[in-house]
Design a protein around this motif. Structure first.
Motif, mmCIF file in Angstrom:
data_model
loop_
_atom_site.group_PDB
_atom_site.id
_atom_site.type_symbol
_atom_site.label_atom_id
_atom_site.label_comp_id
_atom_site.label_asym_id
_atom_site.label_seq_id
_atom_site.Cartn_x
_atom_site.Cartn_y
_atom_site.Cartn_z
ATOM 1 N N MET A 1 0.846 -1.174 0.000
ATOM 2 C CA MET A 1 0.000 0.000 0.000
ATOM 3 C C MET A 1 0.891 1.236 0.000
ATOM 4 S SD MET A 1 -2.789 0.898 2.912
ATOM 5 C CE MET A 1 -3.280 2.543 3.212
ATOM 6 N N LYS A 2 0.659 2.092 -0.985
ATOM 7 C CA LYS A 2 1.423 3.333 -1.079
ATOM 8 C C LYS A 2 0.533 4.506 -0.712
ATOM 9 C CE LYS A 2 5.050 2.139 -4.283
ATOM 10 N NZ LYS A 2 5.840 2.617 -5.401
ATOM 11 N N VAL A 3 1.105 5.431 0.048
ATOM 12 C CA VAL A 3 0.395 6.640 0.455
ATOM 13 C C VAL A 3 1.225 7.836 0.001
ATOM 14 C CG1 VAL A 3 -0.503 7.965 2.398
ATOM 15 C CG2 VAL A 3 -0.517 5.462 2.497
ATOM 16 N N PRO A 4 0.658 8.716 -0.826
ATOM 17 C CA PRO A 4 1.415 9.892 -1.257
ATOM 18 C C PRO A 4 1.722 10.822 -0.081
ATOM 19 C CG PRO A 4 -0.514 9.541 -2.653
ATOM 20 C CD PRO A 4 -0.638 8.616 -1.489
ATOM 21 N N PHE A 5 2.930 11.336 -0.039
ATOM 22 C CA PHE A 5 3.298 12.300 0.999
ATOM 23 C C PHE A 5 2.328 13.477 1.003
ATOM 24 C CE2 PHE A 5 7.402 10.178 1.223
ATOM 25 C CZ PHE A 5 7.765 10.353 2.551
ATOM 26 N N ALA A 6 1.868 13.893 -0.175
ATOM 27 C CA ALA A 6 0.981 15.054 -0.295
ATOM 28 C C ALA A 6 -0.360 14.842 0.409
ATOM 29 C CB ALA A 6 0.749 15.382 -1.765
ATOM 30 N N LYS A 7 -0.766 13.602 0.615
ATOM 31 C CA LYS A 7 -2.058 13.296 1.250
ATOM 32 C C LYS A 7 -1.995 13.298 2.780
ATOM 33 C CE LYS A 7 -4.456 12.187 -2.467
ATOM 34 N NZ LYS A 7 -5.707 12.757 -2.838
ATOM 35 N N LYS A 19 -0.038 -8.882 5.754
ATOM 36 C CA LYS A 19 0.811 -9.560 4.767
ATOM 37 C C LYS A 19 1.464 -10.760 5.441
ATOM 38 C CE LYS A 19 4.788 -8.640 1.767
ATOM 39 N NZ LYS A 19 4.304 -9.134 0.531
ATOM 40 N N ASP A 20 1.298 -11.925 4.845
ATOM 41 C CA ASP A 20 1.961 -13.153 5.301
ATOM 42 C C ASP A 20 1.744 -13.431 6.789
ATOM 43 O OD1 ASP A 20 2.946 -13.453 2.707
ATOM 44 O OD2 ASP A 20 4.799 -12.372 3.171
ATOM 45 N N GLY A 21 0.528 -13.258 7.266
ATOM 46 C CA GLY A 21 0.208 -13.560 8.656
ATOM 47 C C GLY A 21 0.585 -12.476 9.639
ATOM 48 N N ILE A 42 3.517 -4.047 14.745
ATOM 49 C CA ILE A 42 3.470 -5.260 13.932
ATOM 50 C C ILE A 42 3.072 -6.401 14.859
ATOM 51 C CG2 ILE A 42 4.765 -6.873 12.491
ATOM 52 C CD1 ILE A 42 6.688 -4.561 11.840
ATOM 53 N N LEU A 43 2.011 -7.098 14.479
ATOM 54 C CA LEU A 43 1.507 -8.229 15.257
ATOM 55 C C LEU A 43 1.363 -9.441 14.362
ATOM 56 C CD1 LEU A 43 -1.373 -6.331 17.064
ATOM 57 C CD2 LEU A 43 0.730 -7.099 18.133
ATOM 58 N N GLY A 44 1.603 -10.620 14.918
ATOM 59 C CA GLY A 44 1.391 -11.853 14.168
ATOM 60 C C GLY A 44 2.542 -12.816 14.325
ATOM 61 N N THR A 45 2.593 -13.779 13.427
ATOM 62 C CA THR A 45 3.667 -14.773 13.466
ATOM 63 C C THR A 45 4.372 -14.824 12.120
ATOM 64 O OG1 THR A 45 2.179 -16.562 12.805
ATOM 65 C CG2 THR A 45 2.481 -16.218 15.168
ATOM 66 N N THR A 46 5.639 -15.205 12.185
ATOM 67 C CA THR A 46 6.449 -15.342 10.989
ATOM 68 C C THR A 46 7.356 -16.562 11.147
ATOM 69 O OG1 THR A 46 7.952 -14.184 9.473
ATOM 70 C CG2 THR A 46 8.301 -13.809 11.810
ATOM 71 N N THR A 47 7.787 -17.096 10.032
ATOM 72 C CA THR A 47 8.690 -18.247 10.096
ATOM 73 C C THR A 47 10.131 -17.778 10.189
ATOM 74 O OG1 THR A 47 8.801 -18.389 7.688
ATOM 75 C CG2 THR A 47 7.145 -19.754 8.788
ATOM 76 N N LEU A 94 4.094 1.397 2.563
ATOM 77 C CA LEU A 94 3.909 0.723 3.842
ATOM 78 C C LEU A 94 4.327 -0.741 3.783
ATOM 79 C CD1 LEU A 94 0.550 2.388 4.861
ATOM 80 C CD2 LEU A 94 2.801 2.808 5.860
ATOM 81 N N ASN A 95 4.156 -1.388 2.644
ATOM 82 C CA ASN A 95 4.618 -2.774 2.494
ATOM 83 C C ASN A 95 6.136 -2.858 2.634
ATOM 84 O OD1 ASN A 95 2.092 -4.073 2.027
ATOM 85 N ND2 ASN A 95 2.103 -3.270 -0.057
ATOM 86 N N GLU A 96 6.828 -1.893 2.065
ATOM 87 C CA GLU A 96 8.287 -1.857 2.161
ATOM 88 C C GLU A 96 8.735 -1.668 3.610
ATOM 89 O OE1 GLU A 96 11.776 1.149 0.734
ATOM 90 O OE2 GLU A 96 10.242 0.673 -0.750
ATOM 91 N N ILE A 97 8.038 -0.813 4.348
ATOM 92 C CA ILE A 97 8.368 -0.598 5.761
ATOM 93 C C ILE A 97 8.151 -1.891 6.545
ATOM 94 C CG2 ILE A 97 7.751 0.646 7.872
ATOM 95 C CD1 ILE A 97 6.980 3.023 6.056
ATOM 96 N N LEU A 98 7.019 -2.550 6.315
ATOM 97 C CA LEU A 98 6.726 -3.803 7.007
ATOM 98 C C LEU A 98 7.807 -4.847 6.729
ATOM 99 C CD1 LEU A 98 4.983 -5.758 8.648
ATOM 100 C CD2 LEU A 98 3.618 -6.136 6.581
ATOM 101 N N ILE A 99 8.145 -5.039 5.479
ATOM 102 C CA ILE A 99 9.170 -6.021 5.111
ATOM 103 C C ILE A 99 10.509 -5.670 5.763
ATOM 104 C CG2 ILE A 99 10.551 -6.902 3.179
ATOM 105 C CD1 ILE A 99 7.926 -6.621 1.478
ATOM 106 N N SER A 100 10.884 -4.416 5.706
ATOM 107 C CA SER A 100 12.151 -3.970 6.285
ATOM 108 C C SER A 100 12.203 -4.212 7.786
ATOM 109 C CB SER A 100 12.350 -2.482 5.979
ATOM 110 O OG SER A 100 13.478 -1.982 6.639
#
Length: 122
Positions: A1-7, A19-21, A42-47, A94-100
């Motif tokens: 999900m991308k959010v424009p800075f202008a918004k 994403k992925d649990g 961030i909540l959930g489980t990961t492998t 936001l997906n990039e932040i989560l992955i990072s």
């Protein structure tokens, strides 16, 4: 999900993605013309792979994320703000932040229950 800075304004903008649990939810709030505050969780489980024996394990996350997001190159001569992520296309990914953040969490050492017991017995 991308959010424009202008918004993003000085009022908070809620977000919630999965994403992925893992669930990543929080707020974005403008601090300056080029900086946005991100307070999230961030909540959930990961492998993960046990760092001693190599078997697959599941990690439960409940991690706070407090970042500043920069629209372009950020220059902090005083090192005042801590963690800053730079974006160069005018949007916060936001997906990039989560992955990072999950990758940073996974970079720590984690052991399966059997390997934890080995440490206790040494």
């Amino acid at each position: 999900m991308k959010v424009p800075f202008a918004k993003i304004s000085t009022n908070t903008l809620d977000f919630d993605i999965e994403k992925d649990g893992l669930k990543f939810h929080g707020i974005l709030k403008r601090k300056t013309n080029t900086l946005v505050l991100c307070n999230a969780k961030i909540l959930g489980t990961t492998t993960h792979i046990c760092d001693r024996c190599g078997i697959d394990i599941r990690l439960t996350l409940s991690e706070n994320v407090d970042l500043m997001l920069s629209d372009g190159v950020y220059k902090d001569c005083e090192n005042e703000l801590g963690d800053v992520i730079e974006f160069f296309d005018g949007c916060i990914d936001l997906n990039e932040i989560l992955i990072s953040e999950v990758e940073a969490y996974n970079s720590d050492y984690f052991y399966c229950d059997s390997c934890k017991d080995i440490d206790k017995n040494l």
